[in-house]
Design an enzyme around this catalytic site. Structure first.
Site, PDB file in Angstrom:
ATOM      1  N   HIS A   9       4.151  50.081 -28.344  1.00  0.00           N
ATOM      2  CA  HIS A   9       3.144  49.952 -29.653  1.00  0.00           C
ATOM      3  C   HIS A   9       3.693  50.701 -30.505  1.00  0.00           C
ATOM      4  O   HIS A   9       4.017  50.212 -31.712  1.00  0.00           O
ATOM      5  CB  HIS A   9       1.794  50.501 -29.324  1.00  0.00           C
ATOM      6  CG  HIS A   9       0.836  50.083 -30.629  1.00  0.00           C
ATOM      7  ND1 HIS A   9       0.643  50.817 -31.487  1.00  0.00           N
ATOM      8  CD2 HIS A   9      -0.138  49.032 -30.835  1.00  0.00           C
ATOM      9  CE1 HIS A   9      -0.230  50.544 -32.427  1.00  0.00           C
ATOM     10  NE2 HIS A   9      -0.478  49.256 -31.811  1.00  0.00           N
ATOM     11  N   GLY A  73      -3.559  42.826 -24.457  1.00  0.00           N
ATOM     12  CA  GLY A  73      -4.420  42.684 -25.611  1.00  0.00           C
ATOM     13  C   GLY A  73      -4.008  41.954 -26.767  1.00  0.00           C
ATOM     14  O   GLY A  73      -3.073  41.220 -26.752  1.00  0.00           O
ATOM     15  N   HIS A  75      -2.147  42.613 -29.512  1.00  0.00           N
ATOM     16  CA  HIS A  75      -0.773  42.605 -29.954  1.00  0.00           C
ATOM     17  C   HIS A  75      -0.040  41.790 -29.129  1.00  0.00           C
ATOM     18  O   HIS A  75       0.888  41.211 -29.626  1.00  0.00           O
ATOM     19  CB  HIS A  75      -0.420  44.068 -29.780  1.00  0.00           C
ATOM     20  CG  HIS A  75      -0.940  45.222 -30.833  1.00  0.00           C
ATOM     21  ND1 HIS A  75      -0.921  44.725 -32.314  1.00  0.00           N
ATOM     22  CD2 HIS A  75      -1.741  46.157 -30.823  1.00  0.00           C
ATOM     23  CE1 HIS A  75      -1.640  45.515 -33.094  1.00  0.00           C
ATOM     24  NE2 HIS A  75      -1.946  46.669 -32.315  1.00  0.00           N
TER      25      HIS A  75
END
Length: 120
Positions: A9, A73, A75
């Site tokens: 991330h 998720g 993203h």
């Protein structure tokens, strides 16, 4: 030539990336014949495109991207496919594939359970 990208991330705090750097070092020590790059979705460098560019310039023709996320998720469902498609457009002769998030693999989940059990 095959290569791998460990995709995370990203965070504002540079210390957040330390486990990713260790993960890449472990990969290099155990799979020296397969290049590895880190890449981040946001707030850190290199980007996915930069990592792909680096590996392609080193001769990679088949790159597997491993999302080092706990789960799929927003993203990974929304942002990541757009980034991957952009890389595929930029490098049409390179085979770019992606695995599910590492946290969805039973062996990864079991490693976390084992870690917790050792802490008791």
């Amino acid at each position: 030539m095959k290569a791998i990208i460990l995709f995370g991330h990203g965070a504002r705090d540079n210390r957040w990336r330390e486990p990713f750097d260790r993960l890449a070092s472990l990969w290099r020590a155990q799979h020296a014949d397969t290049p590895v790059e880190l890449a981040f979705l946001e707030m850190m460098q290199p980007s996915l495109e930069e990592a792909v560019t680096s590996l392609v310039s080193g001769g990679a023709t088949q790159i597997t991207i491993v999302p080092v996320f706990f789960g799929q998720g927003g993203h990974l469902r929304n942002d990541f496919p757009l980034l991957l498609d952009a890389c595929r457009e930029k490098f049409p002769r390179v085979n770019l594939s992606a695995t599910p998030a590492v946290g969805e693999d039973l062996s990864v989940l079991q490693a976390i359970v084992d870690f917790g059990a050792r802490s008791l």
